[in-house]
Design an enzyme around this catalytic site. Structure first.
Site, PDB file in Angstrom:
ATOM      1  N   CYS A 186       0.846  -1.181   0.000  1.00 33.56           N
ATOM      2  CA  CYS A 186       0.000   0.000   0.000  1.00 33.56           C
ATOM      3  C   CYS A 186       0.893   1.247   0.000  1.00 33.56           C
ATOM      4  O   CYS A 186       1.949   1.267   0.622  1.00 33.56           O
ATOM      5  CB  CYS A 186      -0.942   0.121   1.203  1.00 33.56           C
ATOM      6  N   LYS A 205       5.664  -4.286  -4.611  1.00 35.83           N
ATOM      7  CA  LYS A 205       7.128  -4.186  -4.578  1.00 35.83           C
ATOM      8  C   LYS A 205       7.681  -4.320  -3.165  1.00 35.83           C
ATOM      9  O   LYS A 205       8.656  -5.000  -2.933  1.00 35.83           O
ATOM     10  CB  LYS A 205       7.523  -2.840  -5.179  1.00 35.83           C
ATOM     11  N   GLU A 258      16.426 -18.032  -9.105  1.00 36.36           N
ATOM     12  CA  GLU A 258      16.059 -16.663  -9.490  1.00 36.36           C
ATOM     13  C   GLU A 258      15.418 -16.633 -10.886  1.00 36.36           C
ATOM     14  O   GLU A 258      14.446 -15.910 -11.110  1.00 36.36           O
ATOM     15  CB  GLU A 258      17.309 -15.763  -9.420  1.00 36.36           C
ATOM     16  N   ASN A 287      -1.272   2.074   5.861  1.00 33.85           N
ATOM     17  CA  ASN A 287      -0.405   1.052   5.290  1.00 33.85           C
ATOM     18  C   ASN A 287       0.094   0.197   6.451  1.00 33.85           C
ATOM     19  O   ASN A 287       0.721   0.712   7.366  1.00 33.85           O
ATOM     20  CB  ASN A 287       0.768   1.735   4.563  1.00 33.85           C
ATOM     21  N   LYS A 321      11.713 -15.149 -11.551  1.00 37.38           N
ATOM     22  CA  LYS A 321      11.424 -14.061 -12.506  1.00 37.38           C
ATOM     23  C   LYS A 321      10.321 -14.489 -13.455  1.00 37.38           C
ATOM     24  O   LYS A 321       9.388 -13.742 -13.723  1.00 37.38           O
ATOM     25  CB  LYS A 321      12.663 -13.688 -13.341  1.00 37.38           C
ATOM     26  N   HIS A 349      16.153 -37.437  -7.632  1.00 38.47           N
ATOM     27  CA  HIS A 349      15.478 -37.643  -6.346  1.00 38.47           C
ATOM     28  C   HIS A 349      14.032 -37.168  -6.392  1.00 38.47           C
ATOM     29  O   HIS A 349      13.430 -36.930  -5.357  1.00 38.47           O
ATOM     30  CB  HIS A 349      16.260 -36.935  -5.239  1.00 38.47           C
ATOM     31  N   ARG A 362       3.655  -0.223  -4.963  1.00 36.68           N
ATOM     32  CA  ARG A 362       3.462  -0.817  -3.635  1.00 36.68           C
ATOM     33  C   ARG A 362       2.135  -1.565  -3.507  1.00 36.68           C
ATOM     34  O   ARG A 362       1.881  -2.214  -2.491  1.00 36.68           O
ATOM     35  CB  ARG A 362       3.500   0.289  -2.565  1.00 36.68           C
ATOM     36  N   GLU A 381       6.784 -14.883 -11.661  1.00 36.16           N
ATOM     37  CA  GLU A 381       6.118 -13.691 -11.129  1.00 36.16           C
ATOM     38  C   GLU A 381       5.580 -12.771 -12.219  1.00 36.16           C
ATOM     39  O   GLU A 381       4.578 -12.093 -12.004  1.00 36.16           O
ATOM     40  CB  GLU A 381       6.986 -12.933 -10.123  1.00 36.16           C
TER      41      GLU A 381
HETATM   42  C1  F6R Z   1      11.092 -10.574  -6.867  1.00 37.96           C
HETATM   43  C2  F6R Z   1      11.080  -9.543  -5.847  1.00 37.96           C
HETATM   44  C3  F6R Z   1      10.839  -9.960  -4.445  1.00 37.96           C
HETATM   45  C4  F6R Z   1      11.761  -9.168  -3.501  1.00 37.96           C
HETATM   46  C5  F6R Z   1      11.429  -9.495  -2.040  1.00 37.96           C
HETATM   47  C6  F6R Z   1      12.357  -8.803  -1.084  1.00 37.96           C
HETATM   48  O1  F6R Z   1      11.382 -10.043  -8.121  1.00 37.96           O
HETATM   49  O2  F6R Z   1      11.237  -8.393  -6.113  1.00 37.96           O
HETATM   50  O3  F6R Z   1      11.000 -11.330  -4.277  1.00 37.96           O
HETATM   51  O4  F6R Z   1      13.075  -9.509  -3.789  1.00 37.96           O
HETATM   52  O5  F6R Z   1      10.111  -9.113  -1.776  1.00 37.96           O
HETATM   53  O6  F6R Z   1      12.263  -7.420  -1.206  1.00 37.96           O
HETATM   54  P1  F6R Z   1      13.394  -6.481  -0.636  1.00 37.96           P
HETATM   55  O7  F6R Z   1      14.631  -6.766  -1.430  1.00 37.96           O
HETATM   56  O8  F6R Z   1      12.888  -5.100  -0.834  1.00 37.96           O
HETATM   57  O9  F6R Z   1      13.586  -6.846   0.798  1.00 37.96           O
END
Ligand code: F6R
Length: 609
Positions: free
Chosen positions: A2, A604, A481, A101, A485, A504, A27, A488
């Protein structure tokens, strides 16, 4: 999660204030709203969906001015993302409006009690109890009512509150959720994050935890929760407004992927003077670092994967044992950390609730905390003993890209710094690794220059319904990773696995419909990776391999190939793999018509547990 934004001043147009709010849309973006007070009338507009919907709802009003206003963009926790649950929330008299928030953990008993006292609730949110409590305690002073209300709350909250009875002020409160006050001659602002303020002012007060601010047109007063005035520091915001713009790219994610060589050059410029690694304002004493035997890493999501890559070279170069755990697990483990341990906390935002909680837990044992963080004014930085700033600039795309590369790069430099102090590798070796790191921006640029090839490959693979990403050693976290990517932003189920674990269990998944991404740099595990690829091919899996330019063997097993330049030190391969897989995920998502910068259900900054 938020975003909250607010303004009190001479008058600003709704369109400019909504512009500020949209800088917080990363956010949360499932619903939004605005409440304003002008000419003794409270105006409220809420919409389900993104801020564009709110703009449409405001219509002509967009060009009108307001002198007192709070705004919100939501990521739903309690209650569906619909218009009624959208913020701002009002009291029953429609005099007080509030944006929030965070999460109110004890909202249910509070709600039940308030219902018994005769209060009526309209929404499914936890937030509505706050505005009800304010109504209950409101006599003459809004700030006093807010202080009484928050004394009843458990959980995290950043709040913006306005009232028809005191239309000269916004009350801002911060507890375990970020909040910044922006100061300007034309008025004052509150915002969850810096980008919202950039087009209005460069002067800010970063509210500390458990502080309340009264924002008026010409002044801002800050108090603690006992209503004692506190001294504040006005800071200059260093971020440039254009850094938070798309600069002609179709998406922030693409822009941020292409910024990566420049980010690494900046890190090298600031932390790598001549032959030495040097972290400015690094507050951990050499004597202590020399004695560190065990390093714990805590982080979430992509930052966790960055830490996982770092585990390999920290152990290899520094002779330390490295344990890594996601913050949501780490915070509940009862680990005794000692004086000779070090906790590395990695976070782009520095506001991730679980990472902050993990750090707070660990600090109870007296362990030193070094944070690797992208936001210098964040809570994590403020609570750490030392910080390495990742210098990536604002990352707006919800899928983290440049922050990841910057985290791994900074951790690499830190491992060299530590190795030198501990004398665990020879100076000559450090210079050799450093010279490889200095070439990395160039290698990344080579891959970026060939992004059309990655796009073609992605288009061919975008019809697959599920993916397996396989890697070994330092590229096992690259596989994690890569899978993250892809899932998501394209919503395709994808799993990262250490290739050696295939037999396994996961090998049961392989058939002609399964896409398998194999990360196969020419390192000491190459032959073993090729053997795993044979096993996938024998079961008709469709292989996409990331390999070095001159590799013939692995290429014969692959349906499609993504290249990475040949490097002497294969410990650098995670950077090259990451850029390939970021672009791959981006183009797959684009091909499938997904909302790349704002994927569904995500936000984010995960500021709630
Ligand atoms: C994936 C992504 C999330 C963040 C996670 C941690 O692309 O962005 O997995 O990496 O929410 O966020 P921070 O780095 O801000 O602690």
């Amino acid at each position: 999660m938020c975003g909250i934004f607010g303004y009190v001043g001479e008058g600003a147009s709704f369109s400019s204030l909504i512009g500020g709010l949209s800088k917080l849309e990363y956010r949360g973006y499932d619903s939004c709203g605005v409440a304003a007070i002008d000419n003794q009338k409270l105006f409220l507009k809420k919409r389900a969906g993104k801020i564009q919907k709110l703009k449409e709802g405001l219509g002509e009003k967009m060009n009108k001015k307001t002198s007192l206003c709070i705004l919100h963009t939501r990521w739903a926790t309690h209650g569906r993302p619909n218009k009624i649950n959208a913020h701002p929330h009002l009291d029953s008299q429609r005099k007080v409006a509030l944006v929030h928030n965070g999460i109110i953990e004890n909202f249910l008993p509070l709600k039940n009690q308030l219902i018994k006292e005769g209060y009526k609730f309209l929404t499914e949110t936890d937030t509505e109890v706050i505005v009800c409590l304010i109504e209950k305690f409101y006599k003459k002073s809004l700030e006093d009512a807010v202080l009484k209300a928050i004394a009843k709350l458990k959980g995290s909250f950043a709040l913006g509150v306005i009232s028809l009875d005191q239309p000269d002020r916004v009350i801002a409160v911060r507890k375990d959720s970020p909040l910044i006050i922006g100061l300007s001659k034309e008025g004052n602002f509150l915002a969850s994050d810096v980008p919202a303020l950039l087009s209005f002012t460069k002067k800010a007060i970063y509210l500390k935890d458990q502080e309340l601010a009264i924002l008026e047109k010409e002044r801002v007063k800050v108090f603690n929760f006992q209503k004692k005035a506190v001294k504040v520091k006005v800071e200059e915001i260093k971020v440039k407004a254009e850094e938070a713009e798309k600069k002609g790219y179709e998406h922030f994610m693409l822009k941020e992927i292409f910024e990566q060589p420049a980010v690494l050059r900046k890190i090298l410029f600031l932390y790598c003077k001549g032959k030495n690694v040097h972290f400015s304002s690094f507050k951990l004493r050499d004597e202590y670092l020399k004695k560190v035997k065990k390093i714990f890493i805590t982080a979430c999501g992509t930052a966790y994967h960055a830490g996982y890559v770092a585990k390999y070279f920290l152990e290899k170069y520094c002779g330390v044992v490295v344990e890594i755990d996601t913050s949501s697990e780490f915070r509940y483990r009862k680990i005794k950390l000692g004086k000779e341990d070090l906790l590395l906390a990695i976070s782009q935002s520095g506001e991730t609730a679980d990472t902050l909680a993990a750090v707070r837990e660990a600090k109870k044992c007296g362990v030193k905390v070094l944070s690797i963080c992208n936001v210098v004014g964040s809570s994590l930085v403020k609570e750490s003993d030392a910080i390495i700033s990742t210098l990536a600039g604002p990352e707006i795309g919800v899928a983290s890209t440049k922050a990841y590369i910057a985290q791994v790069f900074c951790l690499y430099l830190f491992s060299l710094h530590l190795a030198k102090l501990k004398n665990t590798i020879k100076d000559r070796k450090i210079q050799e690794i450093l010279s490889g790191l200095k070439k990395t921006p160039h290698y990344l640029q080579e891959i970026l220059n060939d992004s059309r090839k990655i796009k073609r490959t992605a288009n061919k693979f975008s019809r697959f319904g599920s993916f397996l990403f396989l890697g070994r050693g330092i590229n096992y976290p690259s596989a994690l990773e890569g899978a993250l990517k892809l899932k998501e932003i394209s919503y395709i189920p994808a799993e990262g696995y250490p290739a050696g674990e295939m037999k396994h269990g996961p090998i049961a998944l392989i058939d002609e419909y399964r896409a398998v991404v194999c990360i196969a740099p020419r390192d000491q595990l190459y032959e073993k990776m090729v053997a795993n690829m044979q096993e996938v091919k024998a079961r008709k899996g469709k292989i996409l391999t990331i390999l070095n330019n001159d590799d013939r063997e692995a290429s014969t097993l692959s349906r499609q190939i993504l290249y990475m330049p040949k490097v002497t030190n294969q410990d650098l391969s995670p950077f090259l793999v990451a850029v390939n897989l970021q672009l791959f995920a981006y183009f797959v998502a684009k091909n499938r018509g997904c909302e790349i910068d704002q994927p569904r259900n995500l936000a984010k900054s995960v500021t709630v547990e």
